[in-house]
Design a protein around this motif. Structure first.
Motif, mmCIF file in Angstrom:
data_model
loop_
_atom_site.group_PDB
_atom_site.id
_atom_site.type_symbol
_atom_site.label_atom_id
_atom_site.label_comp_id
_atom_site.label_asym_id
_atom_site.label_seq_id
_atom_site.Cartn_x
_atom_site.Cartn_y
_atom_site.Cartn_z
ATOM 1 N N VAL A 43 0.180 8.664 19.812
ATOM 2 C CA VAL A 43 -0.170 8.544 21.234
ATOM 3 C C VAL A 43 1.089 8.365 22.074
ATOM 4 N N LEU A 71 -9.258 7.073 19.963
ATOM 5 C CA LEU A 71 -9.130 8.395 19.374
ATOM 6 C C LEU A 71 -8.918 8.359 17.864
ATOM 7 N N GLN A 98 -1.431 18.123 19.914
ATOM 8 C CA GLN A 98 -2.826 18.310 20.320
ATOM 9 C C GLN A 98 -3.192 17.337 21.434
ATOM 10 N N LEU A 99 -2.790 16.073 21.277
ATOM 11 C CA LEU A 99 -3.072 15.077 22.301
ATOM 12 C C LEU A 99 -2.321 15.404 23.591
ATOM 13 N N SER A 139 -11.848 9.677 26.611
ATOM 14 C CA SER A 139 -11.665 9.792 25.162
ATOM 15 C C SER A 139 -12.526 10.910 24.584
ATOM 16 N N HIS A 149 0.201 14.861 17.680
ATOM 17 C CA HIS A 149 0.791 14.453 18.951
ATOM 18 C C HIS A 149 0.805 15.617 19.936
ATOM 19 N N MET A 183 -8.937 18.162 21.570
ATOM 20 C CA MET A 183 -8.095 18.126 20.371
ATOM 21 C C MET A 183 -8.773 18.844 19.209
ATOM 22 N N LEU A 222 -10.873 14.191 25.490
ATOM 23 C CA LEU A 222 -9.662 14.373 24.692
ATOM 24 C C LEU A 222 -9.996 14.739 23.250
#
Length: 146
Positions: A61, A54, A24-25, A3, A22, A10, A6
């Motif tokens: 997600v 997140l 970026q993830l 996390s 979405h 992001m 990420l």
């Protein structure tokens, strides 16, 4: 740990480009897999856990995970979870390796201006999503020499 990576990725993507969350993830997860932070066969946290960690919507997600699944990066197993695929797609080949291994500039000599413009743009083999990519024409099989 995942996390934190990420979120950092992001944040970096969000400051560089105005990408939707979405995307970026998606990019952050994809980078984690390509960099080896998520190894082959490794289980991802559930979409609910990931959304909570997140501070994102679960729909955000799920959209990112679905796109990665469609592209072959992730594999879902019913009742077990989502795992990194054993054969993650590799990075795109270099630009000079197009058109049968010859650089596009050598074969574009006898083409029209439009032909040169089309033959020097990206072809499907250079994209992360190869089959049925909208708006991208694949000229790798076109007989340019003729």
């Amino acid at each position: 740990m995942l996390s934190e990576f990420l979120l950092a990725e992001m944040n970096r993507l969000g400051t560089q480009d105005a990408l939707p969350l979405h995307r970026q993830l998606y990019e952050a997860l994809r980078r984690a897999m390509l960099d080896g932070k998520l190894g082959a066969g490794e289980r991802l946290p559930s979409s609910r856990d990931l959304a909570e960690d997140l501070s994102l919507s679960r729909n955000t997600v799920v959209a990112a995970i679905n796109q990665l699944s469609v592209e072959g990066y992730l594999a879902s197993r019913v009742g077990s979870g989502t795992y990194v695929n054993d054969n993650v797609p590799r990075a795109a080949p270099s630009r000079g390796a197009r058109h049968g291994g010859q650089p596009a500039t050598l074969q574009a000599g006898r083409l029209s201006t439009r032909g040169i413009a089309l033959s020097t743009t990206f072809c499907a083999t250079e994209l992360e999503v190869q089959p049925f990519t909208p708006g991208m024409v694949d000229f790798s099989a076109f007989p340019v020499a003729l």
